[in-house]
Design an enzyme around this catalytic site. Structure first.
Site, PDB file in Angstrom:
ATOM      1  N   HIS A  74       0.815  -1.222   0.000  1.00 51.23           N
ATOM      2  CA  HIS A  74       0.000   0.000   0.000  1.00 51.23           C
ATOM      3  C   HIS A  74       0.847   1.269   0.000  1.00 51.23           C
ATOM      4  CE1 HIS A  74      -4.058  -1.773   0.635  1.00 51.23           C
ATOM      5  NE2 HIS A  74      -3.300  -2.811   0.950  1.00 51.23           N
TER       6      HIS A  74
ATOM      7  N   ASP B 199       3.821   9.128  -1.743  1.00 54.72           N
ATOM      8  CA  ASP B 199       2.653   8.407  -1.231  1.00 54.72           C
ATOM      9  C   ASP B 199       2.345   7.234  -2.140  1.00 54.72           C
ATOM     10  OD1 ASP B 199       0.492   7.927   0.431  1.00 54.72           O
ATOM     11  OD2 ASP B 199      -0.202  10.010   0.386  1.00 54.72           O
TER      12      ASP B 199
HETATM   13  O1  F6P Z   1      -0.708   3.712   4.005  1.00 48.21           O
HETATM   14  C1  F6P Z   1      -0.299   2.520   4.568  1.00 48.21           C
HETATM   15  C2  F6P Z   1      -1.058   2.206   5.826  1.00 48.21           C
HETATM   16  O2  F6P Z   1      -0.565   1.028   6.399  1.00 48.21           O
HETATM   17  C3  F6P Z   1      -2.543   2.079   5.573  1.00 48.21           C
HETATM   18  O3  F6P Z   1      -2.878   0.830   5.092  1.00 48.21           O
HETATM   19  C4  F6P Z   1      -3.108   2.439   6.915  1.00 48.21           C
HETATM   20  O4  F6P Z   1      -4.436   2.885   6.839  1.00 48.21           O
HETATM   21  C5  F6P Z   1      -2.176   3.524   7.374  1.00 48.21           C
HETATM   22  O5  F6P Z   1      -0.923   3.243   6.781  1.00 48.21           O
HETATM   23  C6  F6P Z   1      -2.129   3.664   8.881  1.00 48.21           C
HETATM   24  O6  F6P Z   1      -1.185   2.862   9.440  1.00 48.21           O
HETATM   25  P1  F6P Z   1      -1.144   2.351  10.933  1.00 48.21           P
HETATM   26  O7  F6P Z   1      -1.727   0.980  10.927  1.00 48.21           O
HETATM   27  O8  F6P Z   1       0.315   2.353  11.267  1.00 48.21           O
HETATM   28  O9  F6P Z   1      -1.925   3.305  11.774  1.00 48.21           O
END
Ligand code: F6P
Length: 471
Positions: free
Chosen positions: A153, A361
């Site tokens: 992601h 990003d």
């Molecule tokens: O953008 C990557 C990501 O892992 C998303 O999938 C997720 O919503 C966001 O970062 C938040 O991450 P964390 O689980 O560290 O709060």
């Protein structure tokens, strides 16, 4: 249809403000048999051996607990202090501590051992994100022969940044144990192929080097999206209207510039505030007529670099207030808390400018959600970083280099002055792209490729599969 097993660090909860990943995949899983598997959110004295399954709004979710020490080293440590900054090309913000890697692998082994007893031979397994890169290796060690896919992601790093990660060769070998590796953007596949084609020595710690063999792994682009029609509907819902009315009372006839981001250094928030400061400095005609609202819920705040970003942003917002505020006019509002999707949809619809300027990003779903929420009769303008994956599918946004705050300030001026015809023309093209690259198309095209029935050997395995070309 084969059962689908989704694996991710966080599992979906009952919280309506759940993150984009949970929202996207909940729908996919609701349409077929299977379950979601991941961390329970609980930290315990002893790690769980067995998963506990729970029904969450009709979704079967298997969860394991982690020990506090393992979680710290695996999540805050290896995942978010090494992989995250390196993948986002912020090597200056990476902290390398040797024991974190062991814990990262240990947690992946724990995931694999707890998941294995619940797998059937025909299950298709879809693993999400950088926390779980070694999971296929661990499952295969335990005998799993299933089709296993991985989806990243976040951006894939350039080769130099990848080489700066301890054990990068093992991690790349882990990726070669997946049948399919999905990435967000063409730039990510190019970076992956650059590594695969020019592998060179790693470090002493990795022992004698053998090139990683990717011949059994397909690498392809699957740009994630949102559910634009659902968002469009949400943006005129009673909950959205409530937020709009609240804002309109406070704003009078000022034009709203809106940013919505997790409080993360990759989002370019200090640069964004600097660009806004330059807009006001260079264009006095906008003072009292515009307002910047930045929504930035805190994130990963046990990590020093995140606390520092938060402090920097506090100081910069204070500085802009001190420079431009008047007793009866505030140039900006900075809100450090999360809002549910209906309130956000209302804010997006109200905003004349959606300011989405990350330094780097994966995709950036805020860009998709902003587009989807616009009023077709009087749409706003998306100002978008060229370093967000979304820039590849939204060329009709005003694309900016977020490091160049003069350029972003100028884009803000253009956006605020843009006539209705041009706004509508750009918005129609953006909305078409948001629909083409919807979350449903993303999930179905990824799963079609991962399915055991997918035609194998029909083309180059390291293929760039851009959704538009197969839709
Ligand atoms: O953008 C990557 C990501 O892992 C998303 O999938 C997720 O919503 C966001 O970062 C938040 O991450 P964390 O689980 O560290 O709060």
């Amino acid at each position: 249809m084969n059962r689908l097993i989704i694996v991710s660090n966080r599992t979906p909860g009952r919280d309506p403000a759940a993150g984009g990943l949970a929202v996207a995949l909940r729908k996919t899983l609701a349409e077929r048999e299977g379950f979601w598997f991941g961390w329970s959110g609980k930290l315990t004295e002893k790690p769980s051996v067995d998963a506990v399954f729970e029904d969450i709004d009709g979704l079967s979710v298997g969860k394991i607990d982690l020990t506090r020490e393992d979680h710290h080293a695996y999540y805050a440590g290896f995942s978010n202090s090494i992989l995250w900054p390196s993948f986002h090309l912020r090597l200056d913000l990476a902290t390398i501590e040797a024991p974190w890697y062991e814990a990262y692998r240990r947690v992946n082994t724990q995931f694999a051992k707890a998941l294995l007893p619940h797998l059937q031979p025909d299950d298709v397994i879809w693993v999400h994100d950088y926390h779980l890169i070694p999971l296929a290796t661990e499952l295969r060690h335990l005998g799993a022969r299933n089709r296993i896919g991985f989806y990243l992601h976040i951006p894939f790093p350039t080769t130099d940044a990848l080489y700066a990660i301890p054990h990068h060769n093992e991690l790349m070998r882990d990726l070669s144990r997946y049948n399919l590796v999905g990435l967000q953007a063409q730039r990510d596949v190019a970076a992956f192929n650059d590594f695969a084609d020019h592998q060179s020595p790693s470090s002493l710690a990795d022992g004698p080097l053998e090139a990683v063999d990717f011949s059994q792994t397909e690498i392809a682009v699957f740009p994630i999206g949102s559910d634009p029609d659902a968002f469009a509907k949400l943006s005129t819902s009673p909950a959205a209207n409530k937020m709009v009315k609240r804002m309109q009372r406070a704003m009078d006839d000022q034009r709203l510039i809106l940013g919505v981001d997790r409080l993360d250094y990759s989002k370019g928030l200090p640069q964004r505030v600097e660009a806004y400061e330059k807009l006001l400095a260079n264009n006095p005609q906008f003072r009292r007529l515009v307002h910047l609202l930045q929504v930035a819920p805190p994130s990963r705040d046990s990590i020093k670099e995140y606390q520092e970003t938060s402090d920097t942003l506090d100081a910069m917002c204070g500085h802009v207030m001190g420079r431009f505020a008047e007793p009866d006019w505030a140039p900006l509002t900075y809100v450090k808390r999360a809002y549910g999707q209906p309130s956000l949809a209302g804010l997006y619809r109200l905003a004349r400018v959606g300011l989405v300027t990350p330094l780097r990003d994966g995709m950036n779903l805020v860009a998709h959600e902003y587009v989807a929420s616009q009023n077709p009769v009087d749409p706003g303008v998306l100002v978008l970083s060229r370093f967000a994956g979304a820039a590849e599918i939204f060329p009709e946004a005003l694309l900016v280099n977020p490091f160049d705050t003069d350029e972003t300030a100028e884009a803000l001026r253009l956006a605020l002055e843009m006539g209705l015809d041009e706004r509508q023309e750009r918005w129609h093209a953006l909305m078409d792209a948001a629909r083409l690259y919807s979350v449903d198309n993303w999930a179905s095209s990824y799963l079609a490729r991962l399915s055991p029935d997918a035609q194998q050997g029909s083309g180059p395995l390291r293929d760039v599969l851009y959704l538009a070309s197969v839709a």
